[in-house]
Structure formats: structure tokens, C-alpha cells
Design an enzyme around this catalytic site. Structure first.
Site, PDB file in Angstrom:
ATOM      1  N   ALA A   1       3.750  -6.608  -5.148  1.00 42.03           N
ATOM      2  CA  ALA A   1       4.862  -7.439  -4.827  1.00 42.03           C
ATOM      3  C   ALA A   1       5.851  -6.924  -3.927  1.00 42.03           C
ATOM      4  CB  ALA A   1       5.275  -7.744  -6.127  1.00 42.03           C
ATOM      5  N   LYS A   2       5.946  -5.630  -3.825  1.00 44.94           N
ATOM      6  CA  LYS A   2       6.929  -4.737  -2.769  1.00 44.94           C
ATOM      7  C   LYS A   2       8.172  -4.920  -3.079  1.00 44.94           C
ATOM      8  CE  LYS A   2       2.962  -3.551   0.202  1.00 44.94           C
ATOM      9  NZ  LYS A   2       1.906  -4.423  -0.421  1.00 44.94           N
ATOM     10  N   ARG A   3       8.850  -4.983  -4.541  1.00 44.36           N
ATOM     11  CA  ARG A   3      10.092  -5.475  -4.803  1.00 44.36           C
ATOM     12  C   ARG A   3      10.877  -4.402  -4.532  1.00 44.36           C
ATOM     13  NH1 ARG A   3       7.338 -10.009  -4.570  1.00 44.36           N
ATOM     14  NH2 ARG A   3       7.879 -11.525  -6.229  1.00 44.36           N
TER      15      ARG A   3
ATOM     16  N   ASP B   1       5.714  -6.877   3.988  1.00 54.07           N
ATOM     17  CA  ASP B   1       4.448  -6.393   3.771  1.00 54.07           C
ATOM     18  C   ASP B   1       3.619  -6.464   5.007  1.00 54.07           C
ATOM     19  OD1 ASP B   1       1.898  -6.005   2.284  1.00 54.07           O
ATOM     20  OD2 ASP B   1       2.622  -6.861   0.628  1.00 54.07           O
TER      21      ASP B   1
END
Lengths: 270, 270
Positions: free
Chosen positions: B95-97, A99
Site C-alpha cells: 500500500a506504500k502508506r 509506486d
């Protein structure tokens, strides 16, 4: 843990096996479900039965987050158990995070400080300032996704990006980042034929190689193209080991599968 | 929540503001630290003070994971509070999963089922089979990283990939994935000048736009190039709103900042 300590452990155990702790309550032996923390009990038994055969454990965070607060607690208990009882083992939080800078710092704190993992997997899409906050931690390792084991790797990772495949751009560019000596890379075992090219770009880095076992990758092929002077490979197997049996003998069955892989690795290391 | 319900809420509140709940214990008012759960108390006060001005809340999971089990519990309490008290609000797990298929399914369960978020942010690097498990959930939204707000976006995202920039490849290719109607995209406000090109590829999709405020993006520029017929924008501000004051008046100060943005948005919507 330093890379040197990891290499020493590999030669001592004659193994470069990493076991993926991807615990699904639908797949573990039924009798464990009456335990207060079935996930931790399962992991504990697997770890106790295999720690002399494996140099690393890799819990995949998705399998813990899916069970909410209870799952995160199982993850915490698992890493604490490994760090206390088997401190020589290399631990990987397979979290695929990444991120903007201040947020990556929080992720790094979560995995390196709060949970005390030795390493974490990170996605490269957001570039340098999303990865460097992880690299800033001394004797901690950031395992960057390069070429993954799944079919979707061909959607973007292998596409021509300014003259080379995107995953090669990731390898090349990331070498220039601050503290890049703390980088390792994910390369799927299902893409073994790409490893000789990869070794031309990053001859010295450790590679975390998932995809042996359930996903069909070949250990021999991976070693043929991927081994370097300090071994440089961590071969991960998850489902192929931990779900070898779903009866009371699950830990022994897992140890048997791990032993088979360790024996193959011992032969290769000779 | 359906996209139609989100659009109705935007017109009702005359706002397309999303508030990022990135709670850092070092930045919140000191008097909250003696509470049993300072993060939740902080969020609750911010939400109560701003819910009529914002259509969405976006907790960034890093800021919760950094505090381990306690942090995950704060996240769970926060989303439960919003869903119970303000069910009309759109919720985003930032969450940028993204992982191989069976793992992405576990992440989708974590955020869509266990925590009941309306949406989750996902990284595209691992391709189709890492994203489709999220898209399979009905009336849930998968917000794919396209062009992020940070400097590192220029490392890979804007690089020429088979004739177009990588982020455009991501936009184009992802349109063909199953249930792609459940896709939204992240485009940073700091890259507003790219929005007219982006709208040519995805005219109808909603965009989550971070980077207004602390990161320096301009609301007017984003709207000039990014608005579509059903608005199609969720503008996020985190630090600029929630840390407007670190005294006892923090919630009122946050509401004041949110009101300023809502007023600008109301003028734009006319």
C-alpha cells in the site's frame, strides 16, 4: 479544474481555505451513529454549511479505508456529492500514494477517473517514474510532499542532500519532470519560516499547507512568506473546523470556525 | 504472524516466494469477465494453485482502488479467503502508506485490523512519527521502503545524505524507532549489488524483494548478497507468475512458473 479556475474561485470567495474531511466515528456527534452512513451524513452537513467559505475539500483516505468497504463507499458518496452540488470546489484526495510506474497509473485512475478528484497527494521517495503517471492527467493536479507538518519531517526531509536539504532537492528535481506544470506541493504551516526559501525555488506553484489549527501553525506567518501573485496557497484545517462541536450544532459550529478563518484570509487578500 | 512462524513456513515449503496479486482486468483471461467478481475469482484460482509453493501473497492496493468500491470488496474477499483457507501464509498489503501520526494509526487499523493483513508497506519520507503507529501493532510487520526496484530510486534514494546514501540513512535511523523489531524493508531485486552493504546495516531483518521477473532482477544475485541465517528474504514476483497465460489454463500456468522459482529456491536453501 484548471489553476486559473481555482484562482478565480479564491478571489470570488475571498478565501483560500481548504477543509479536511478526516472523519473519525469516535469524534462525530453521537446522534449521527444511527444513520445508515454516518460519515457521509456528517460530511454532507459540513459541506453544505461551509461551501461558500472554502475553496477546497480534502478527505484523507486513511479515515475511510479504516472502515473498509463501507468507508470507501462513504468516500465515493462524498466526492460525488461535492462534484454534483458544488462543482466549482477544488477537491483533494489526501492519499500520499506513489509506486512504480504501472502501479502509479492505477492509483491515478482510482483518484482522477474512478472518483473524479481534482488532485491527489503523492510521496516523492520513489522518484520521477513514480510521479509522472499522475502528472500525465490533463487539468488534474499532483500535490507532492515537500516539507510536511509533523516532527518526523526532520528525520529525512531537512537532512543535507548533496548540498541542500532533501525537501529542496525534491522541489528542484521535480521541476524537470514531464508535465511539471501540474505539480503543487505540500508544505506544513508549522514550518512557515522555511517558506521564503521555498518560494525562491518554486515561486509560481500552489502550496497545500496543512497544520493550521490543531497542529499549531500560524496563518499570518504562512501568508507572510508564502503568498505569491496568484495567491498560491491553499490553507487546510481539518480537526479545528469539523470537530468544533460534537453536538447537534456541529455544522453551524464548523461554519463559524471556517468563517473566522475566511475573514482573516479576506483581510490578507486586500 | 511472528517472524519465527514465517521462517518455519519457509523451511517447510522450501520456498521464500511471495506472489504479487496485481490484478488488471485488461490482462486476465477474458472468460472471467462474465463472473460477478472477476478479480476475486482470478485471485482464488491463483492462490489455490500456488499456495504450496509460495509463503506469501502481496495484493497491491492500487489495482483494487482503481475499481472503486467493487475493487475494495475484491481485496477484502481475497484477504479473507487467504486467512480462512491458508492461515499459515504471510500476507502483505502493498500500500506504500505513511502520514502524520493520527492518520497513520487509521491506515494501520485499515490493514492490520479491518483487513487482517500480516504486514503493510510504508514510505519513509515523513519520518519516525509516521511509521511508529504501524510498528505499535504486535505480531504485525511494517515493511519500509528502502531501495526500490524502479529507475526513480536514483532520484533521491541513492543521493548522498549527510555522508551516506539516503536509503542507508533510512535503514540506520529506522533501527532506533520504537518496536523496530517489527520492521522489514523493501529492496528491489534490480539493485542486488547493493545488498551486501545493506546487510552490514540490517543483518537480521527480513527483506521484501520485488523486481524478479518482469522487471529483470536476478534471483541468484539477490540470494548471493541478501540471504541471512534465517533466510531473511521474501522474493516477490507478480506479472511473471499471474499472467503466465491469459487462457483457461492461467492458474496451472501460474503454478508452473511458481514451481520453477520454488525449485530454484529449494536448491539455494540446501
Amino acid at each position: 479544474m484548471t489553476t486559473q479556475q481555482l484562482v478565480e474561485q479564491i478571489y470570488k470567495k475571498k478565501s483560500f481555505l481548504c477543509i479536511g474531511l478526516d472523519v473519525d466515528l469516535n469524534k462525530i456527534p453521537k446522534h449521527l451513529l444511527k444513520e445508515e452512513d454516518p460519515i457521509f451524513e456528517f460530511n454532507k452537513a459540513i459541506i453544505d454549511a461551509t461551501h461558500h467559505l472554502a475553496v477546497g475539500y480534502k478527505p484523507n483516505t486513511a479515515f475511510y479505508e479504516a472502515y473498509g468497504v463501507h468507508g470507501w463507499k462513504s468516500l465515493e458518496k462524498t466526492i460525488n456529492y461535492i462534484n454534483k452540488k458544488y462543482p466549482e470546489v477544488f477537491t483533494i484526495a489526501d492519499a500520499k500514494r506513489g509506486d512504480i510506474g504501472n502501479t502509479s497509473t492505477m492509483y491515478a485512475k482510482a483518484f482522477f477517473e474512478d472518483l473524479s478528484f481534482d488532485s491527489v497527494t503523492v510521496a516523492p521517495y520513489m522518484g520521477k517514474d513514480s510521479v509522472e503517471p499522475f502528472l500525465a492527467f490533463k487539468n488534474k493536479h499532483t500535490i507532492l510532499l515537500a516539507l510536511t507538518s509533523n516532527q518526523g519531517a526532520f528525520d529525512f526531509q531537512t537532512k543535507d542532500t548533496e548540498g541542500v536539504e532533501l525537501y529542496k532537492q525534491v522541489l528542484k528535481v521535480s521541476k524537470s519532470w514531464e508535465n511539471s506544470e501540474n505539480l503543487m506541493y505540500v508544505v506544513g504551516a508549522t514550518k512557515a519560516e522555511y517558506l521564503s526559501d521555498i518560494r525562491k525555488i518554486i515561486p509560481d506553484s500552489f502550496l497545500l499547507v496543512p497544520g493550521v489549527g490543531a497542529q499549531g501553525g500560524s496563518l499570518l506567518d504562512v501568508c507572510k512568506y508564502g503568498l505569491n501573485e496568484q495567491v498560491g496557497l491553499l490553507i487546510n484545517s481539518s480537526r479545528g473546523i469539523i470537530y468544533a462541536s460534537n453536538e447537534h450544532d456541529y455544522a453551524e459550529a464548523a461554519a463559524k470556525k471556517a468563517f473566522e478563518l475566511q475573514q482573516e484570509m479576506q483581510a490578507i487578500l486586500k
